[in-house]
Design an enzyme around this catalytic site. Structure first.
Site, PDB file in Angstrom:
ATOM      1  N   LEU A   1      12.383  -3.048  -5.486  1.00 21.78           N
ATOM      2  CA  LEU A   1      13.455  -3.754  -6.190  1.00 21.78           C
ATOM      3  C   LEU A   1      14.655  -3.946  -5.266  1.00 21.78           C
ATOM      4  O   LEU A   1      15.164  -5.050  -5.127  1.00 21.78           O
ATOM      5  CB  LEU A   1      13.864  -2.992  -7.452  1.00 21.78           C
ATOM      6  CG  LEU A   1      14.741  -3.805  -8.411  1.00 21.78           C
ATOM      7  CD1 LEU A   1      13.928  -4.889  -9.096  1.00 21.78           C
ATOM      8  CD2 LEU A   1      15.397  -2.918  -9.457  1.00 21.78           C
ATOM      9  N   ASP A   2      15.091  -2.862  -4.631  1.00 22.99           N
ATOM     10  CA  ASP A   2      16.216  -2.944  -3.686  1.00 22.99           C
ATOM     11  C   ASP A   2      15.668  -2.706  -2.279  1.00 22.99           C
ATOM     12  O   ASP A   2      15.766  -1.624  -1.719  1.00 22.99           O
ATOM     13  CB  ASP A   2      17.291  -1.910  -4.043  1.00 22.99           C
ATOM     14  CG  ASP A   2      18.586  -2.130  -3.261  1.00 22.99           C
ATOM     15  OD1 ASP A   2      18.619  -3.046  -2.414  1.00 22.99           O
ATOM     16  OD2 ASP A   2      19.555  -1.388  -3.487  1.00 22.99           O
TER      17      ASP A   2
ATOM     18  N   ASN B   1       2.996  -9.923  -7.654  1.00 23.02           N
ATOM     19  CA  ASN B   1       3.807 -10.286  -6.495  1.00 23.02           C
ATOM     20  C   ASN B   1       2.956 -10.333  -5.235  1.00 23.02           C
ATOM     21  O   ASN B   1       2.013  -9.573  -5.082  1.00 23.02           O
ATOM     22  CB  ASN B   1       4.984  -9.303  -6.326  1.00 23.02           C
ATOM     23  CG  ASN B   1       4.661  -8.143  -5.413  1.00 23.02           C
ATOM     24  OD1 ASN B   1       4.698  -8.272  -4.181  1.00 23.02           O
ATOM     25  ND2 ASN B   1       4.310  -6.996  -6.006  1.00 23.02           N
TER      26      ASN B   1
ATOM     27  N   MET C   1       4.969 -10.658  -2.231  1.00 25.95           N
ATOM     28  CA  MET C   1       6.208 -10.798  -1.462  1.00 25.95           C
ATOM     29  C   MET C   1       5.965 -10.672   0.041  1.00 25.95           C
ATOM     30  O   MET C   1       6.505 -11.439   0.827  1.00 25.95           O
ATOM     31  CB  MET C   1       7.241  -9.751  -1.893  1.00 25.95           C
ATOM     32  CG  MET C   1       7.582  -9.754  -3.384  1.00 25.95           C
ATOM     33  SD  MET C   1       8.248 -11.299  -4.005  1.00 25.95           S
ATOM     34  CE  MET C   1       9.888 -11.275  -3.306  1.00 25.95           C
TER      35      MET C   1
ATOM     36  N   SER D   1       0.254  -1.522   0.050  1.00 27.64           N
ATOM     37  CA  SER D   1       0.578  -2.865  -0.439  1.00 27.64           C
ATOM     38  C   SER D   1      -0.609  -3.782  -0.162  1.00 27.64           C
ATOM     39  O   SER D   1      -1.154  -3.768   0.942  1.00 27.64           O
ATOM     40  CB  SER D   1       1.811  -3.416   0.274  1.00 27.64           C
ATOM     41  OG  SER D   1       1.925  -4.806   0.021  1.00 27.64           O
TER      42      SER D   1
ATOM     43  N   ASN E   1      -0.368  -6.932   0.129  1.00 31.79           N
ATOM     44  CA  ASN E   1       0.175  -8.210   0.608  1.00 31.79           C
ATOM     45  C   ASN E   1       0.454  -8.276   2.101  1.00 31.79           C
ATOM     46  O   ASN E   1       0.987  -9.260   2.592  1.00 31.79           O
ATOM     47  CB  ASN E   1       1.451  -8.535  -0.172  1.00 31.79           C
ATOM     48  CG  ASN E   1       1.184  -8.612  -1.663  1.00 31.79           C
ATOM     49  OD1 ASN E   1       0.209  -9.224  -2.082  1.00 31.79           O
ATOM     50  ND2 ASN E   1       2.014  -7.961  -2.462  1.00 31.79           N
TER      51      ASN E   1
ATOM     52  N   THR F   1       0.589  -1.435  -6.602  1.00 34.74           N
ATOM     53  CA  THR F   1       0.055  -2.479  -7.490  1.00 34.74           C
ATOM     54  C   THR F   1      -1.465  -2.602  -7.333  1.00 34.74           C
ATOM     55  O   THR F   1      -2.037  -2.151  -6.348  1.00 34.74           O
ATOM     56  CB  THR F   1       0.707  -3.835  -7.169  1.00 34.74           C
ATOM     57  OG1 THR F   1       0.494  -4.135  -5.777  1.00 34.74           O
ATOM     58  CG2 THR F   1       2.201  -3.797  -7.440  1.00 34.74           C
TER      59      THR F   1
END
Length: 336
Positions: free
Chosen positions: A64-65, A111, A113, A175, A177, A247
């Site tokens: 998120l941040d 996502n 990202m 991740s 991604n 995820t």
């Protein structure tokens, strides 16, 4: 509470635009008296984990941040810990847009990202300015253009730069991604990475005269055999904690929904049972030898309790926070 109205307005925007707009506002108030606008009083419920004292068991998950821009404003909402990042040694733009999608009916997000961030040096400057009094985790990864075989070097570079400022360090090898990243979760590649990380941790401890625990973040898509191997590696290398889970690539619970076929990692409510099951199996395997931080689809007190009952010592939220807002923090911390 005002959040349902805020959410209605934000959900009119593209998900990434909504995120950018929210962070624009949070950046404006972080570190100023206007933080009072988002401040919530939550009860103290201290938890000792990884040698650290967390003022309550609820944390904000990484993602998120990413650049640590709003640590104080997010901290004012009542989180016992905040995990910033994933950050990489060099800045990178991430994958092409659009890359973030809502599955509104399922209260999920997809996502891809791709670790978009402004680089570790920028993050460190932001951390230096923050006054957050909870535990600050910093989640690190490798740059997309770093070959997987040299991936460990990226983790070591980040460790060196953040060690003095982190409450704990999270190693993101899960991740979906970043091409090839998840291969670091297996066998020899994992052992090689953990050996290098543990050696670096020992060197940095001697240099800084403080011990910063290391937690490894794993995927929910591991087979039984892979999970046993991961647990064994974490114990053998004296890793301090495990974050379960990232995820999922599994779409079985969102078939037929708008955006369900988008490439990327699925989070939110559809991940809830899968991540809890991984935590349960991991807990049985680890048998208390290292703590688990539970994350994946927590959107209520009941969901948080389920993670703790499955074996988690701490829990984190992300998608649930997007859908339910700051009231979810107060609700979970008060009633967990």
């Amino acid at each position: 509470m005002y959040y349902p109205f805020v959410r209605k307005a934000l959900f009119q925007l593209d998900p990434e635009r909504a995120h950018e707009f929210t962070f624009q506002q949070l950046r404006r108030i972080t570190g100023t008296p206007f933080e009072a606008l988002v401040r919530q009083k939550v009860p103290a419920k201290p938890v000792n984990c990884m040698g650290l004292t967390f003022k309550n068991p609820l944390g904000l998950a990484a993602g998120l941040d990413k650049d640590g821009e709003c640590i104080d404003a997010l901290g004012a909402m009542g989180f016992g810990s905040i995990e910033i990042g994933t950050v990489t040694p060099r800045p990178q733009p991430g994958n092409d847009k659009p890359r973030l999608f809502r599955l509104v009916d399922a209260e999920g997000l997809i996502n891809r990202m791709g670790f978009n961030n402004l680089g570790v040096d920028n993050l460190v400057e932001n951390v230096k300015k923050a006054h957050y009094d909870g535990v600050l985790g910093i989640n690190i990864g490798k740059n997309k253009d770093t070959p997987v075989e040299q991936g460990k070097d990226d983790y070591l570079i980040c460790m060196e730069k953040i060690y003095a400022y982190a409450g704990y360090i999270a190693i993101n090898i899960s991740s979906p991604n970043t091409p090839g990243l998840r291969t670091l979760q297996y066998g020899e590649a994992l052992d090689d990475l953990l050996t290098a990380i543990k050696n670096k941790q020992n060197d940095l401890q001697a240099m800084h005269h403080k011990y910063v625990p290391i937690a490894v973040k794993i995927a929910p898509d591991l087979s039984e055999e892979e999970l046993i191997q991961v647990a064994d590696s974490l114990v053998r290398h004296n890793i301090d904690g495990v974050i379960a889970t990232n995820t999922t690539l599994d779409r079985s619970l969102v078939q037929g929904m708008k955006n369900c076929d988008q490439t990327g990692g699925l989070s939110g409510r559809p991940l809830q049972l899968k991540s809890t099951e991984i935590i349960r199996r991991l807990s049985q395997e680890l048998n208390g030898r290292l703590p688990i931080i539970g994350v994946g689809g927590i959107d209520s007190v009941i969901a948080a309790r389920e993670k703790i009952a499955a074996g988690a010592s701490l829990v984190q939220i992300y998608s649930g926070f997007i859908f339910k807002g700051p009231p979810l923090i107060k609700e979970i911390v008060t009633h967990i």
